[in-house]
Structure formats: structure tokens, C-alpha cells
Design a protein around this motif. Sequence first.
Motif, mmCIF file in Angstrom:
data_model
loop_
_atom_site.group_PDB
_atom_site.id
_atom_site.type_symbol
_atom_site.label_atom_id
_atom_site.label_comp_id
_atom_site.label_asym_id
_atom_site.label_seq_id
_atom_site.Cartn_x
_atom_site.Cartn_y
_atom_site.Cartn_z
ATOM 1 N N THR A 1 3.044 -7.393 -9.115
ATOM 2 C CA THR A 1 2.861 -5.893 -8.814
ATOM 3 C C THR A 1 3.927 -5.710 -7.715
ATOM 4 O O THR A 1 4.404 -4.527 -7.959
ATOM 5 N N ALA B 1 -7.647 0.297 -1.472
ATOM 6 C CA ALA B 1 -8.310 -0.912 -1.504
ATOM 7 C C ALA B 1 -7.239 -1.631 -1.122
ATOM 8 O O ALA B 1 -7.875 -2.774 -0.346
ATOM 9 N N ILE B 2 -5.981 -1.750 -1.682
ATOM 10 C CA ILE B 2 -4.963 -2.823 -1.022
ATOM 11 C C ILE B 2 -4.687 -2.422 0.406
ATOM 12 O O ILE B 2 -4.542 -3.630 0.986
ATOM 13 N N ALA C 1 2.383 1.675 -3.378
ATOM 14 C CA ALA C 1 1.058 2.110 -4.348
ATOM 15 C C ALA C 1 0.528 3.365 -4.273
ATOM 16 O O ALA C 1 0.170 4.217 -4.949
ATOM 17 N N ARG C 2 0.477 3.724 -2.957
ATOM 18 C CA ARG C 2 -0.098 5.127 -2.808
ATOM 19 C C ARG C 2 0.897 6.192 -3.312
ATOM 20 O O ARG C 2 0.527 7.325 -3.885
ATOM 21 N N ALA D 1 -7.093 2.388 -5.646
ATOM 22 C CA ALA D 1 -6.522 1.385 -5.800
ATOM 23 C C ALA D 1 -5.668 1.014 -4.606
ATOM 24 O O ALA D 1 -5.819 -0.151 -4.005
ATOM 25 N N ALA D 2 -4.976 2.274 -4.441
ATOM 26 C CA ALA D 2 -3.906 2.012 -3.136
ATOM 27 C C ALA D 2 -4.703 1.757 -2.113
ATOM 28 O O ALA D 2 -4.395 1.158 -1.026
ATOM 29 N N SER E 1 -10.846 -5.239 -7.146
ATOM 30 C CA SER E 1 -11.014 -3.711 -7.487
ATOM 31 C C SER E 1 -9.843 -3.015 -7.686
ATOM 32 O O SER E 1 -9.783 -2.186 -8.727
ATOM 33 N N ALA E 2 -8.920 -3.343 -7.172
ATOM 34 C CA ALA E 2 -7.416 -2.867 -7.207
ATOM 35 C C ALA E 2 -6.845 -3.338 -8.659
ATOM 36 O O ALA E 2 -6.419 -2.436 -9.586
ATOM 37 N N LEU F 1 -9.148 -6.679 -3.663
ATOM 38 C CA LEU F 1 -7.756 -6.593 -4.407
ATOM 39 C C LEU F 1 -8.417 -6.888 -6.008
ATOM 40 O O LEU F 1 -7.795 -6.385 -6.937
ATOM 41 N N ALA G 1 0.882 -1.138 -0.174
ATOM 42 C CA ALA G 1 0.073 -0.028 -0.087
ATOM 43 C C ALA G 1 0.949 1.279 -0.150
ATOM 44 O O ALA G 1 0.340 2.341 -0.563
ATOM 45 N N TYR H 1 -5.904 -0.986 -12.077
ATOM 46 C CA TYR H 1 -4.701 -1.007 -12.777
ATOM 47 C C TYR H 1 -4.785 -1.304 -14.132
ATOM 48 O O TYR H 1 -4.143 -0.791 -15.272
#
Length: 210
Positions: A201, A90-91, A68-69, A87-88, A138-139, A136, A65, A143
Motif C-alpha cells: 500500500t 485508523a492508520i 492516505a489522508r 481509513a486514513a 479496519s483500514a 489496520l 497516514a 480499501y
Amino acid sequence: MPSPRRWCAGAATATAAIGATGLAFSVAGSAPWRYVSESGVAGAPHPTLYRVSMLLLAASLAFLAVPARHTARHGFPALRCVPAGVAAAAIALAAPLAALSGSVTCSPGCPLPPYETPQPRDLIHAAGAIGALLLLASAILVYATQPDNTTLRRAGRLGVLLAFPPLILSAIGILLLGRGLFTGLMERAALVGVSAWLVHTAAVHLRAKP
């Protein structure tokens, strides 16, 4: 000295790879017609390995996360947008749910509605696992639908290709068929797909230039 972002990306890659390997090994020891979660119940071939592996995967999500953020704000031009921030998030939210699924084991047989009568811990365990998978998914979708051809978009599309069909089919199997070979195999295929996306990822974030 590595930045906190790269350190977290490296930690995410390592914990994801170790957790996915341990989870695959522990699940492989149980019969394919059983739910994946039954691998963590006392009496299963490797219940401790299953629970530890789930906690490692949860840790990998928490680590992931962070880069990703950062990526949503600064890196990969197509991802400097609100959906990437979603997405970040959501992770990050998937991490405690995965940890909940790993720390609260289901009862023997992991009974699930509508064909069986679950206990409270079965519902808690299932809610953690399903919630983490939905977040996950949704993330992965965010992407995969980015406009520019980045490595993260390619990783997302790989995740859609590998994880989405078995995730959908396993949900159908649980609702319409219940426990059985079809549901068990689809759960295992979904596990492989999501784990592959997570490791890949995390590695993409680790290789990304500062």
C-alpha cells in the motif's frame, strides 16, 4: 522536488520494508510455539532487532497516514469519501499503538489471559499490539470494499486474503488454546499478511501520479 505527500509515501515504503524484514528475521529466531511478542523479551535471539523493527513499522504507519489522508480528499475518485478518511485516521491512530507495543516489552513468556496471569506491562504491550492490528484491519477492509477498481482496492483485497484468516484464527487460538504451535503459526502468518499489505500500500501511494 518531491511533494511532502510523495516524500512521506517513500519514507513509509522504506521503513515498512526494512521494519518488516527485521521483524521477520527476529521472529524466525524464536520457537514457532511461542508468541510473536516473546521475540522482544531479553534472552530471545534478537530482542533489540525486534523492538527496533516494531518502531520502524510504527514510523511507516505515521508516514503512510499523510498520503492516505491526501488520497481520501483528492486522489483515486472512489476514495474521495468519508470511509476513506476513516481509513486514513485508523492508520494514523495505529502508529502510536504500534510504537507502544514496540517500546513496552512483555515479561518473560508474555503471559496472556485467560490461561496465564499477566503483569501490567504485558497488558500494555498486548493492548498496543491488538489495538494497532484492529485499526489496520479496519483500514484494509475499507480499501477492499471501495466501489471502483483502483490499485488501493486491489491492495486492500490482497490484505483481506492474506491477513484476515490468520488474524481471526490467531485470536481464536489465544482465547481457546493459549500458547502453542497453532497460535504461534497463526500469529506469524498474520504478521506476514499485514506487513505485505503495508509495504504494498505504501508503494502504491508512492507510484500514484500527483
